[in-house]
Structure formats: structure tokens, C-alpha cells
Design a protein around this motif. Structure first.
Motif, PDB file in Angstrom:
ATOM      1  N   MET A  46      14.809  89.243   6.473  1.00 46.43           N
ATOM      2  CA  MET A  46      14.960  90.627   6.918  1.00 46.43           C
ATOM      3  C   MET A  46      15.116  90.690   8.432  1.00 46.43           C
ATOM      4  N   LEU A  47      14.205  90.058   9.146  1.00 51.65           N
ATOM      5  CA  LEU A  47      14.250  90.141  10.601  1.00 51.65           C
ATOM      6  C   LEU A  47      15.506  89.478  11.160  1.00 51.65           C
ATOM      7  N   CYS A  48      15.932  88.415  10.533  1.00 49.38           N
ATOM      8  CA  CYS A  48      17.159  87.735  10.945  1.00 49.38           C
ATOM      9  C   CYS A  48      18.361  88.676  10.809  1.00 49.38           C
ATOM     10  N   GLY A  49      18.472  89.328   9.671  1.00 48.48           N
ATOM     11  CA  GLY A  49      19.589  90.251   9.448  1.00 48.48           C
ATOM     12  C   GLY A  49      19.542  91.458  10.364  1.00 48.48           C
ATOM     13  N   ILE A  50      18.342  91.978  10.614  1.00 53.68           N
ATOM     14  CA  ILE A  50      18.205  93.154  11.475  1.00 53.68           C
ATOM     15  C   ILE A  50      18.599  92.837  12.919  1.00 53.68           C
ATOM     16  N   CYS A  51      18.226  91.656  13.405  1.00 52.72           N
ATOM     17  CA  CYS A  51      18.605  91.297  14.784  1.00 52.72           C
ATOM     18  C   CYS A  51      20.124  91.290  14.950  1.00 52.72           C
ATOM     19  N   ALA A  52      20.827  90.719  13.987  1.00 50.25           N
ATOM     20  CA  ALA A  52      22.296  90.715  14.046  1.00 50.25           C
ATOM     21  C   ALA A  52      22.842  92.139  13.953  1.00 50.25           C
ATOM     22  N   ALA A  53      22.260  92.949  13.070  1.00 54.17           N
ATOM     23  CA  ALA A  53      22.733  94.324  12.883  1.00 54.17           C
ATOM     24  C   ALA A  53      22.556  95.159  14.135  1.00 54.17           C
ATOM     25  N   PHE A  54      21.432  95.002  14.817  1.00 51.69           N
ATOM     26  CA  PHE A  54      21.203  95.777  16.041  1.00 51.69           C
ATOM     27  C   PHE A  54      22.195  95.376  17.133  1.00 51.69           C
ATOM     28  N   MET A  55      22.520  94.091  17.209  1.00 48.50           N
ATOM     29  CA  MET A  55      23.553  93.662  18.169  1.00 48.50           C
ATOM     30  C   MET A  55      24.908  94.266  17.798  1.00 48.50           C
ATOM     31  N   ASP A  56      25.206  94.314  16.497  1.00 47.48           N
ATOM     32  CA  ASP A  56      26.445  94.950  16.027  1.00 47.48           C
ATOM     33  C   ASP A  56      26.530  96.397  16.510  1.00 47.48           C
ATOM     34  N   LEU A  57      25.429  97.132  16.348  1.00 47.57           N
ATOM     35  CA  LEU A  57      25.417  98.548  16.702  1.00 47.57           C
ATOM     36  C   LEU A  57      25.605  98.770  18.197  1.00 47.57           C
ATOM     37  N   VAL A  58      25.054  97.887  18.999  1.00 48.76           N
ATOM     38  CA  VAL A  58      25.084  98.073  20.446  1.00 48.76           C
ATOM     39  C   VAL A  58      26.369  97.512  21.074  1.00 48.76           C
TER      40      VAL A  58
END
Length: 199
Positions: free
Chosen positions: A151-163
Motif C-alpha cells: 500500500m505505502l509503495c503504491g501511494i508514494c508513486a501515486a502522490f508523485m504522479d499527482l504532483v
């Protein structure tokens, strides 16, 4: 001036967050569930341990991708919410970098992970350390033979995607993330390195 994570987390922890009759929590413009962490941990463990060893990495990638997609859409809901505008946005002095710090403060306030950015190269790389996360509870005694913070691995990538990715919803999978340390494996903290996909 660095973002004041502690004050953001303190403010967010004071918000009244309650589930409806179905256990769904409508907050930050997204719906969240009130299920025990053990439910998700046991699901991930059963999935990754029931496949042949040569398929384990593929199963883990599916779990990371599910978290990546969920984190991307949930993150957009957070950024679009009234709670973000009133509680977090006043602390964002240097966007978009402070936005990442704010997003990690939100998931810390939710109890998902005590996570913070320890290295950030804008548009290129983010290193997150987490000193506690629910996926670290996968092993009650001893150490795990594998890192399990999907979960945390996927969220870190997703937050970079958003920014740093293209405007929502077209920026998903601009970044990928790998877990390099894990509390579940005996390390002092979990470490997650997000970089541009293909790098």
C-alpha cells in the motif's frame, strides 16, 4: 520555511471522522472503509504466499498497482477537498513540493503510516521513510522473508504522479516506487524510493 507537518497532523487528528451504517467514511472527498488492518494484511499475505515462487513478484506488483490506482484517485480527492483547503493548504508555501509533504501528513493523521520525505529531487525522485505502518504488523514475532508494504509503495508513486505527472486523470503511472527497507524484515524503518517510470 519547511512545512509544519506536526501542526497539520494535529489539526487533522481533531477532525470528526465517522463511518455511516455501512462503515464507509466520507472524508476528504473520498470514501474510506473501516476495516481492520489485519483484514488487508492477511489478504496480501495469503495472495503472495499461495502463488508459486516464480509468480510471487507478479502478485506483489498487482498489489502495488492496486494501491497505486487507489492512492492516485484518493489523493486527488484529498487535494480537491474542503478539508485540504482549510487545514493543509494554509501550510503549503512552496508548491508542489509542500503538497507532497502535506499528502504524507494526511495519511499519517489517518494512521496508515508515520511517513515523511527524507529526500526530494523535484520531478525526479522522492525517498520516504516510515517509522510505523500497518503493513509492518504482518509478522508478530521474528522477521518476514519479504518486504510487504504494498500500500505505502503504491501511494508514494501515486502522490508523485499527482504532483509531477500530467494533469489528473492523465498522470497516473508517471512514477513507480520500490520498497528498499522494511520494519517487517527487521529494519529500523521502512524506506520507499519513487522515481520516474522507466528510469
Amino acid at each position: 520555511m519547511p512545512i509544519d507537518r506536526k501542526q497539520i497532523i494535529d489539526h487533522l487528528c481533531r477532525l470528526e471522522v465517522e463511518g455511516n451504517e455501512n462503515g464507509m467514511i466520507s472524508a476528504f472527498g473520498v470514501f474510506l472503509t473501516q476495516l481492520p488492518a489485519d483484514f488487508w494484511n492477511n489478504f496480501a499475505e495469503r495472495l503472495t504466499r499461495s502463488v508459486r515462487m516464480d509468480l510471487r513478484r507478479a502478485a506483489e506488483e498487482l498489489l502495488i498497482n492496486a494501491a497505486h490506482e487507489c492512492g492516485y484517485h484518493t489523493g486527488q480527492g484529498i487535494l480537491s477537498s474542503e478539508e485540504w483547503r482549510s487545514v493543509v493548504q494554509p501550510f503549503v508555501f512552496k508548491p508542489p513540493e509542500d503538497t507532497l509533504h502535506g499528502l504524507l501528513a494526511v495519511i499519517t493523521s489517518w494512521g496508515w503510516a508515520k511517513a515523511e520525505i527524507v529526500e526530494l529531487i523535484p520531478k525526479t525522485k522522492m525517498v520516504v521513510r516510515s517509522y510505523d505502518y500497518y503493513e509492518a504488523d504482518i509478522v508478530e514475532q521474528g522477521r518476514s522473508s519479504k518486504m510487504s508494504a504494498y500500500m505505502l509503495c503504491g501511494i508514494c508513486a501515486a502522490f508523485m504522479d499527482l504532483v509531477y505527472g500530467d494533469k489528473y486523470p492523465n498522470g497516473i503511472h508517471t512514477f513507480q516506487c520500490a520498497q528498499t527497507k522494511g520494519i517487517e524484515c527487521g529494519d529500523e524503518y521502512g524506506e520507499f524510493v519513487a522515481v520516474k517510470s522507466g528510469d
